[in-house]
Design an enzyme around this catalytic site. Structure first.
Site, PDB file in Angstrom:
ATOM      1  CE  LYS A 241      -4.050  -4.356   1.335  1.00 52.56           C
ATOM      2  NZ  LYS A 241      -4.770  -3.311   2.068  1.00 52.56           N
TER       3      LYS A 241
ATOM      4  CG  ASP B  90      -1.983  -1.126   1.186  1.00 50.84           C
ATOM      5  OD1 ASP B  90      -1.967  -1.922   0.232  1.00 50.84           O
ATOM      6  OD2 ASP B  90      -2.781  -1.223   2.135  1.00 50.84           O
TER       7      ASP B  90
ATOM      8  CB  CYS C  73      -2.034  -2.935   5.244  1.00 49.39           C
ATOM      9  SG  CYS C  73      -3.768  -2.402   5.139  1.00 49.39           S
TER      10      CYS C  73
END
Ligand code: VGL
Ligand code: ZN
Length: 198
Positions: A107, A9, A152
């Protein structure tokens, strides 16, 4: 042993100026690019939410960003709107060497369930497909870098270790949100799961 670099990310919304900015999020980009140059496989993840996602505080009347609610799958932090599909904020940091990636896995697209982990949604059972991708490529070991350390990266590292991959998290190439002690909890949780936290 076949090794992959998993870059979590590194997107505009998690960098300074973004909707869910992580302090120093942009500082890790040059180091990640350098690591990519030497990696035998590179996989990027991209947080990718539909507008009105259930993890957004704006989707819950009267809820403040960064507050906690109970969802059917467990506790969930309510975030500011971020990484909306197709938005500038959802794009990778402009300096990230995206062209080096073999695979980009998105995601958080399920409107009803958040997905911190690159492997499973936050119900801990709905797979993203990444495990199958890694196994069919014969990848056994992972180095994780990216954003955010305590969400994450943490969830992805713990799931990867539970699935039997050898996992190292390079914390010098991660930055965290640090919400109510979440950085300390993440480090302890990763170590307990057998992750090498370097
Ligand atoms: C993340 C909060 C919400 C992350 C993603 O990438 O750590 N954190 N969505
Ligand atoms: Zn998100």
């Amino acid at each position: 042993m076949t090794h992959a670099l998993l870059v979590i990310d590194v997107q505009n919304d998690f960098c300074p100026g973004g909707a869910l900015a992580v302090a120093g999020g942009d500082q890790i980009v040059p180091g990640i690019n350098a690591l990519m140059a030497d990696a035998s496989a590179v996989i990027l993840t991209q947080d990718w939410h539909p507008a009105g996602h259930s993890s957004f505080a704006s989707s819950h009347e009267g809820a403040a960003p960064m507050s906690l609610i109970e969802m059917p799958y467990g506790p969930q932090v309510l975030w500011p709107d971020h990484c909306i599909q197709g938005s500038l904020g959802a794009q990778f940091h402009p300096d990230l060497t995206v062209d080096r990636a073999d695979m980009i896995i998105r995601k958080g697209y399920n409107p009803a369930i958040d997905s911190y982990s690159a492997f499973f949604e936050n119900d801990h059972s709905t797979p993203t497909g990444l495990e199958g991708y890694l196994r069919t490529r014969g990848i056994t070991d992972l180095t994780l870098v990216g954003l955010a350390t305590d969400f994450c990266v943490n969830y992805s590292a713990v799931d990867a270790a539970k699935l039997g991959f050898g996992v190292t998290v390079r914390t010098d190439l991660c930055r965290g949100i640090d919400l109510d002690g979440s950085m300390d909890a993440a480090r302890a949780g990763m170590q307990a799961a057998g992750v090498t936290v370097s």
